[in-house]
Enzyme design. Structure first.
Site, PDB file in Angstrom:
ATOM      1  N   ARG A   1       1.129  -0.626  -0.303  1.00 16.14           N
ATOM      2  CA  ARG A   1       0.196   0.101  -0.417  1.00 16.14           C
ATOM      3  C   ARG A   1       1.150   1.396   0.250  1.00 16.14           C
ATOM      4  O   ARG A   1       1.572   0.773   0.888  1.00 16.14           O
ATOM      5  CB  ARG A   1      -0.396   0.093   1.205  1.00 16.14           C
TER       6      ARG A   1
ATOM      7  N   ASP B   1      -8.224   8.618  -0.323  1.00 14.09           N
ATOM      8  CA  ASP B   1      -8.910   7.487   0.433  1.00 14.09           C
ATOM      9  C   ASP B   1      -8.231   7.744   2.419  1.00 14.09           C
ATOM     10  O   ASP B   1      -8.383   6.462   3.343  1.00 14.09           O
ATOM     11  CB  ASP B   1      -8.023   5.316   0.344  1.00 14.09           C
TER      12      ASP B   1
ATOM     13  N   THR C   1      -9.232   0.233 -11.027  1.00 14.60           N
ATOM     14  CA  THR C   1      -7.945  -0.565 -10.529  1.00 14.60           C
ATOM     15  C   THR C   1      -8.398  -1.767 -11.303  1.00 14.60           C
ATOM     16  O   THR C   1      -8.874  -2.465 -12.104  1.00 14.60           O
ATOM     17  CB  THR C   1      -8.510  -0.773  -8.768  1.00 14.60           C
TER      18      THR C   1
ATOM     19  N   GLY D   1     -12.799  -1.245  -7.901  1.00 10.75           N
ATOM     20  CA  GLY D   1     -14.580  -1.481  -7.608  1.00 10.75           C
ATOM     21  C   GLY D   1     -15.095  -0.871  -5.979  1.00 10.75           C
ATOM     22  O   GLY D   1     -15.724  -0.131  -5.634  1.00 10.75           O
TER      23      GLY D   1
ATOM     24  N   SER E   1      -7.797   0.491   2.802  1.00  8.37           N
ATOM     25  CA  SER E   1      -7.942   0.500   1.903  1.00  8.37           C
ATOM     26  C   SER E   1      -9.310  -0.394   1.907  1.00  8.37           C
ATOM     27  O   SER E   1      -9.489  -0.994   2.993  1.00  8.37           O
ATOM     28  CB  SER E   1      -7.194  -0.345   0.891  1.00  8.37           C
ATOM     29  N   SER E   2     -10.217  -1.078   0.557  1.00  7.43           N
ATOM     30  CA  SER E   2     -11.415  -1.851   0.834  1.00  7.43           C
ATOM     31  C   SER E   2     -10.702  -2.916  -0.495  1.00  7.43           C
ATOM     32  O   SER E   2     -11.819  -3.882  -0.470  1.00  7.43           O
ATOM     33  CB  SER E   2     -12.213  -1.270  -0.134  1.00  7.43           C
TER      34      SER E   2
ATOM     35  N   ASN F   1      -6.043   4.025  -7.280  1.00  8.36           N
ATOM     36  CA  ASN F   1      -6.829   4.613  -6.858  1.00  8.36           C
ATOM     37  C   ASN F   1      -8.164   5.057  -8.064  1.00  8.36           C
ATOM     38  O   ASN F   1      -8.449   4.617  -8.534  1.00  8.36           O
ATOM     39  CB  ASN F   1      -6.831   5.866  -6.326  1.00  8.36           C
TER      40      ASN F   1
HETATM   41  O1  DON Z   1      -8.306   0.952  -1.712  1.00  2.98           O
HETATM   42  C1  DON Z   1      -9.260   0.853  -2.488  1.00  2.98           C
HETATM   43  O2  DON Z   1      -9.658   0.504  -1.184  1.00  2.98           O
HETATM   44  C2  DON Z   1      -9.162   1.983  -3.415  1.00  2.98           C
HETATM   45  N1  DON Z   1      -8.665   3.233  -3.543  1.00  2.98           N
HETATM   46  C3  DON Z   1      -9.682   1.070  -4.658  1.00  2.98           C
HETATM   47  C4  DON Z   1      -9.969   1.853  -5.539  1.00  2.98           C
HETATM   48  C5  DON Z   1     -10.905   1.541  -6.847  1.00  2.98           C
HETATM   49  O3  DON Z   1     -10.837  -0.238  -6.319  1.00  2.98           O
HETATM   50  C6  DON Z   1     -11.296   1.504  -7.955  1.00  2.98           C
HETATM   51  N2  DON Z   1     -11.836   0.819  -8.694  1.00  2.98           N
HETATM   52  N3  DON Z   1     -12.527   1.094  -8.320  1.00  2.98           N
END
Ligand code: DON
Length: 589
Positions: free
Chosen positions: A116, A430, A388, A479, A459-460, A408
């Site tokens: 990350r 984030d 992503t 997503g 993060s997700s 992101n």
């Molecule tokens: O880390 C995260 O949760 C987000 N930055 C991920 C971004 C993402 O999946 C964008 N796509 N839709």
């Protein structure tokens, strides 16, 4: 003659038997451990899938293949991920590929590589606020200030040095070639570039590389990235220092500082990936292995599944089932907002959040005829993210990789560092920049995810393994905030034992993330009766365009079968090659 009691003989025999067992059993067990009948790869782009298969055919393992696929995706999906971003690699390492320096007895191990981004040391939340303490519009989304220190290049080097069999000069070669020769623009590229055209146009380097004379290129236009090819070459030749030191680091720091960012040489040279123990959990007959903090993915997934553990979904009709799953999402995402952040900066009681006793208490909040009372103030949300990337891989040893990687939002910060071809992330968004303010995905958070120098934003991303005694499922998706609910829905399908990987990636999705307080759904995810039912219970609703791009690999041990499925919403490819991979014929490349 002295009498020698027989009983002395038995313990001796016993010791002998134990010794024999100790020596023979492990090799017997290894010989009888089932192995996949070939290799399987699913990624978001056919070129990345082919590069991974090619590396497997050249004697690489799943980790080498993951390096090749990640690097190719960094070239052909600049809107999704790249050397300027970060992410999480979930690994199952089988004994043959244990790191050389492992002192302990080497057994199968699950590891998460946390790559990350980190906040630069000179940055504080104030940099994103105006004189009145309000967030400056788009300061954490566009331009150099939006970027954290990238983790993906360090992860590629770490994977190669610790787990791979091939040098980076081999595994990065397909990406280097593609960056130099160019790739042909495809529909997902056009769509993402449309969304980000304005910001791409403002940055001269991004405009030159990713647009065609200031316009979104037509299908068929070739995107060449010679500077990125050189940056990849320096990474291949000099490892960590090839990106975080020397010429690349100098250009990155100079470029970022010239465009309003605050990176230093030390920020780059100090960047390291962290190996963390993945989150483990169970749901019905499934063992779950998923992303640990600083991704909230594993915890929220296991919490939602724990809440649903004794809810008899099979006996419910479609509408009742949707309500129960939505409530589990709401409750689990609420804990994301309340408690989660970078574990190196804040103390988080992960054990409690993952405990069945706690899940039982949360389950008691769910009522069939009304919504759970969860207090929280609604916030405005911004853009939807569907970029992503994710890749899922298994090799013939059973080594596995599930990796979710990101810049992101689409094309990240839209800022490309001059002379490097490196498009930077906008992952600083984030973080919680101001208490109560939602990020671009509408996510709110607590002090646990407050921006601090050197910290990693929550993060997700949810790269995940699901296992029964008979089956292994490797999955994940992009997503934004919806990643976790997508993996949750797929897990419920896998646990049901219905359908196969093709059906799981295709299935329409719905989502709730606590705040904003509404159900979001794809067309066909809820029928009219379901929507009416949810409305009666007080759920606000919003229909979305299709979202997500899930990549799933399945190994059915009982049937000796492999499957690789790529989400039809994206332009990816899943591929299985049976038998021991062999060197490709020239025409095959
Ligand atoms: O880390 C995260 O949760 C987000 N930055 C991920 C971004 C993402 O999946 C964008 N796509 N839709």
């Amino acid at each position: 003659m002295a009498y020698r009691p027989r009983r002395c003989f038995l313990p001796l025999m016993f010791r002998f038997l134990v010794l024999v067992c100790c020596f023979l059993l492990p090799s017997w067990a290894t010989a009888n451990t089932p192995r996949p009948p070939g290799v399987a790869v699913a990624t978001a782009h056919p070129k990345a899938t082919r590069a991974a298969i090619d590396i497997l055919r050249r004697g690489g393992n799943a980790f080498d293949a993951a390096i090749a696929a990640s690097a190719v995706l960094a070239v052909v999906e600049p809107y999704g991920h790249g050397l300027g971003g970060g992410g999480f690699y979930l690994l199952r390492v089988e004994p043959k590929d244990c790191p050389k320096d492992t002192k302990a007895k080497c057994e199968s191990r699950d590891i998460m590589i946390d790559a990350r981004e980190r906040a630069p040391m000179a940055i504080t939340a104030k940099h994103y606020l105006d004189a009145n303490g309000r967030p400056k519009p788009r300061a954490s989304l566009d331009g150099a200030l939006a970027a954290g220190i990238p983790g993906t290049p360090a992860a590629l080097v770490h994977l190669a040095e610790r787990y791979g069999r091939l040098p980076l000069s081999v595994t990065l070669a397909p990406a280097i070639r593609l960056a130099r020769e160019g790739f042909v623009v495809h529909p997902p590229y056009r769509q993402m570039a449309e969304w980000r055209a304005e910001a791409l146009r403002r940055d001269p380097e991004s405009r030159r590389i990713f647009l065609d004379d200031g316009f979104v290129p037509n299908d068929g236009h070739v995107v060449k990235q010679p500077e990125l090819a050189e940056t990849l070459e320096r990474l291949a030749a000099r490892g960590h220092d090839g990106f975080y030191g020397g010429e690349t680091a100098r250009r990155l720091v100079d470029g970022v500082r010239a465009h309003g960012g605050l990176w230093t040489k030390e920020d780059l040279s100090a960047y390291r990936v962290v190996e963390r123990a993945p989150v483990q959990g169970r749901y019905r007959n499934l063992r779950i292995t998923s992303a640990a903090l600083p991704s909230s993915g594993g915890i929220v997934l296991v919490e939602a599944l724990g809440i649903l553990e004794y809810v008899d979904l099979a006996r419910m009709n479609r509408s009742e089932r949707a309500h129960a799953v939505i409530e589990a999402m709401r409750i689990a995402y609420r804990d994301r907002a309340r408690f989660l952040g970078d574990p190196d900066f804040v103390a988080i009681d992960t054990k409690r959040l993952l405990s069945p006793i706690y899940h039982a208490r949360l389950r008691a909040l769910i009522r069939p005829h009304t919504r759970a009372r969860l207090v929280g103030q609604d916030r405005e949300t911004g853009a939807e993210g569907t970029n992503t990337t994710h890749l899922s891989i298994i090799d013939t040893e059973g080594n596995r990789v599930a990796a979710t990687l990101s810049l992101n939002t689409s094309f990240g910060s839209a800022f490309t560092v001059p002379g490097t071809g490196v498009l930077l992330n906008n992952q600083m968004d984030d973080f919680v920049l101001l208490p109560g303010a939602a990020n671009t995905y509408g996510l709110v958070g607590s002090r646990a995810n407050k921006l601090a120098p050197g910290k990693r934003p929550l993060s997700s991303m949810t790269p995940t393994f699901l296992e029964t005694d008979d089956r292994v499922v490797i999955l994940g998706t992009p997503g934004g905030s919806r990643i976790i609910s997508m993996v949750l829905l797929a897990t419920l399908e896998v646990a049901d034992g219905r359908g196969d990987a093709e059906a799981w990636v295709r299935k329409p999705r719905f989502h709730h993330q606590y705040l904003p307080d509404r159900v979001e759904y794809e067309p066909d995810a809820l029928d009219r009766a379901g929507r009416e039912h949810l409305k009666k219970l007080g759920h606000l609703q919003r229909e979305l365009r299709p979202y997500g791009n899930m990549q799933i690999v399945v190994w059915d041990k009982r049937l000796g079968r492999l499957q690789a499925a790529s989400d039809p919403r994206g332009g990816g490819e899943g591929k299985v090659v049976l038998g021991e991979p062999v060197k490709p014929a020239a025409a095959d490349r």
